[in-house]
Structures are given as C-alpha cells and as structure tokens.
Scaffold this motif. Sequence first.
Motif, mmCIF file in Angstrom:
data_model
loop_
_atom_site.group_PDB
_atom_site.id
_atom_site.type_symbol
_atom_site.label_atom_id
_atom_site.label_comp_id
_atom_site.label_asym_id
_atom_site.label_seq_id
_atom_site.Cartn_x
_atom_site.Cartn_y
_atom_site.Cartn_z
ATOM 1 N N MET A 1 0.991 -1.527 0.511
ATOM 2 C CA MET A 1 0.126 0.230 -0.590
ATOM 3 C C MET A 1 1.088 1.522 0.318
ATOM 4 O O MET A 1 1.801 1.239 1.162
ATOM 5 C CB MET A 1 -1.132 0.045 0.905
ATOM 6 N N ILE A 2 0.640 1.807 -0.646
ATOM 7 C CA ILE A 2 1.111 3.525 -1.011
ATOM 8 C C ILE A 2 0.697 4.597 -0.458
ATOM 9 O O ILE A 2 -1.013 4.856 -0.881
ATOM 10 C CB ILE A 2 1.669 3.509 -2.284
ATOM 11 N N ILE A 11 -4.037 10.015 0.523
ATOM 12 C CA ILE A 11 -4.311 9.695 -0.396
ATOM 13 C C ILE A 11 -3.548 8.152 -0.322
ATOM 14 O O ILE A 11 -2.780 7.580 -0.540
ATOM 15 C CB ILE A 11 -4.546 9.764 -2.431
ATOM 16 N N PHE A 12 -4.322 6.965 -0.688
ATOM 17 C CA PHE A 12 -3.833 5.534 -0.410
ATOM 18 C C PHE A 12 -4.054 4.452 -1.518
ATOM 19 O O PHE A 12 -5.354 4.337 -1.998
ATOM 20 C CB PHE A 12 -4.152 4.706 1.218
ATOM 21 N N SER A 13 -3.019 4.393 -1.830
ATOM 22 C CA SER A 13 -3.648 3.319 -3.319
ATOM 23 C C SER A 13 -2.824 1.851 -3.257
ATOM 24 O O SER A 13 -1.880 1.244 -2.412
ATOM 25 C CB SER A 13 -3.289 4.052 -4.617
ATOM 26 N N PHE A 14 -3.491 1.025 -4.075
ATOM 27 C CA PHE A 14 -3.017 -0.741 -4.352
ATOM 28 C C PHE A 14 -1.805 -1.189 -4.674
ATOM 29 O O PHE A 14 -2.342 -1.522 -5.418
ATOM 30 C CB PHE A 14 -3.837 -1.863 -3.704
ATOM 31 N N GLU A 15 -1.659 -0.146 -5.705
ATOM 32 C CA GLU A 15 -0.556 -0.497 -6.923
ATOM 33 C C GLU A 15 0.172 -1.833 -6.536
ATOM 34 O O GLU A 15 0.620 -2.293 -7.862
ATOM 35 C CB GLU A 15 0.776 0.350 -7.384
ATOM 36 N N LYS A 16 0.882 -1.803 -5.430
ATOM 37 C CA LYS A 16 1.756 -3.846 -5.778
ATOM 38 C C LYS A 16 0.311 -4.169 -4.789
ATOM 39 O O LYS A 16 1.413 -5.810 -4.632
ATOM 40 C CB LYS A 16 2.908 -3.311 -4.437
ATOM 41 N N VAL A 37 -6.108 10.324 12.538
ATOM 42 C CA VAL A 37 -6.324 11.116 13.960
ATOM 43 C C VAL A 37 -5.245 12.603 13.661
ATOM 44 O O VAL A 37 -4.583 12.824 14.179
ATOM 45 C CB VAL A 37 -5.128 10.332 14.779
ATOM 46 N N SER A 38 -4.293 11.801 11.956
ATOM 47 C CA SER A 38 -3.149 13.290 11.966
ATOM 48 C C SER A 38 -3.970 14.490 11.919
ATOM 49 O O SER A 38 -4.757 14.655 11.182
ATOM 50 C CB SER A 38 -2.458 13.118 10.272
ATOM 51 N N PRO A 39 -3.831 15.682 13.225
ATOM 52 C CA PRO A 39 -4.455 16.914 12.766
ATOM 53 C C PRO A 39 -3.973 17.646 11.117
ATOM 54 O O PRO A 39 -5.494 18.502 11.150
ATOM 55 C CB PRO A 39 -3.312 17.794 13.512
ATOM 56 N N LYS A 40 -3.434 17.280 10.500
ATOM 57 C CA LYS A 40 -3.214 18.107 9.594
ATOM 58 C C LYS A 40 -4.621 17.543 8.005
ATOM 59 O O LYS A 40 -4.144 18.372 7.144
ATOM 60 C CB LYS A 40 -1.293 18.580 9.527
ATOM 61 N N ILE A 41 -4.463 16.308 8.282
ATOM 62 C CA ILE A 41 -5.349 15.938 7.562
ATOM 63 C C ILE A 41 -6.559 15.728 7.769
ATOM 64 O O ILE A 41 -7.031 15.990 8.464
ATOM 65 C CB ILE A 41 -4.655 13.985 7.170
ATOM 66 N N THR A 42 -6.879 16.371 6.374
ATOM 67 C CA THR A 42 -8.842 16.425 6.533
ATOM 68 C C THR A 42 -9.618 15.557 5.143
ATOM 69 O O THR A 42 -10.552 15.490 6.303
ATOM 70 C CB THR A 42 -9.652 17.900 6.390
ATOM 71 N N THR A 43 -8.908 14.727 4.748
ATOM 72 C CA THR A 43 -9.292 14.387 4.418
ATOM 73 C C THR A 43 -8.749 13.192 3.435
ATOM 74 O O THR A 43 -7.425 13.165 3.415
ATOM 75 C CB THR A 43 -9.916 14.800 2.395
ATOM 76 N N VAL A 44 -8.993 11.603 3.743
ATOM 77 C CA VAL A 44 -8.741 10.746 3.288
ATOM 78 C C VAL A 44 -9.379 9.127 2.270
ATOM 79 O O VAL A 44 -10.123 9.636 2.058
ATOM 80 C CB VAL A 44 -9.109 9.263 4.395
ATOM 81 N N ILE A 45 -9.018 9.690 1.499
ATOM 82 C CA ILE A 45 -9.070 8.735 0.093
ATOM 83 C C ILE A 45 -8.619 7.082 0.101
ATOM 84 O O ILE A 45 -7.278 7.451 0.188
ATOM 85 C CB ILE A 45 -8.457 9.516 -1.392
ATOM 86 N N ILE A 46 -9.310 6.747 -0.455
ATOM 87 C CA ILE A 46 -8.599 4.794 -0.935
ATOM 88 C C ILE A 46 -8.654 5.131 -2.549
ATOM 89 O O ILE A 46 -9.961 4.653 -2.223
ATOM 90 C CB ILE A 46 -9.430 4.420 0.196
ATOM 91 N N ASP A 47 -7.713 4.838 -2.595
ATOM 92 C CA ASP A 47 -8.184 4.255 -4.170
ATOM 93 C C ASP A 47 -7.554 3.341 -4.365
ATOM 94 O O ASP A 47 -6.644 2.424 -4.782
ATOM 95 C CB ASP A 47 -6.897 5.141 -5.039
#
Length: 103
Positions: A1-2, A11-16, A37-47
């Motif tokens: 996972m990247i 952004i999390f992707s599953f290229e491998k 839980v990271s304060p700087k992250i407002t959006t999580v994208i699962i690709d």
Amino acid sequence: MIRREDKSYAIFSFEKIDRINIKNANKVKMKVLRAIVSPKITTVIIDLKGLEFMDTYAATVLVMLRKFAWKKKKKFLLKNLSPEFKEIIDLLKLEKDFHIIDG
C-alpha cells in the motif's frame, strides 16, 4: 500500500497489492488510522484502482475506518471502484456509508 499526501489529503493506493483480506487488512487499517488522527489531514482517499479482491473482513475494516473518520470530522472517500466493488457495496447496502468518486 502506498500513501501520498498533498496538503490536507492522504491518498492510499494499492498498486502493489491486488487483494485486501484478513491477512493484510489490519496493516491497512493501522496506516489509514494514522492519517485520520493526523491534525493536518482533513480528507482520506482510498484509491481502489487495480484491487481485484476484498473479503468481508476487509469491507468491515473500511466501514470502521469510515465511521472513525466521521467521528473525527474527516472526509473519507473511495475512489476508482470497479463495477464488482460497486455491486458489493450496493448488495451490502453500504452506499450511504461511503462517498464514492471516480478518476
């Protein structure tokens, strides 16, 4: 996972990885939880582009992550779902739990 970050996005992707199942879903869960839980992250994208298989345990993990993100007031998006994954989400009546984006 990247994991890639761009300002307030993770952004999390599953290229491998072509499968998410009971063997690796907890590893995915822990990485995504750190972003939520990271304060700087407002959006999580699962690709999910290229992902060929997801078992019910992995689907449960995604639901749990989405609920945790909602509690933390973060956006949680699924991207590039194959027709098969869209069908699974429809069959499990999870379309209300996820915001799905294409491309």
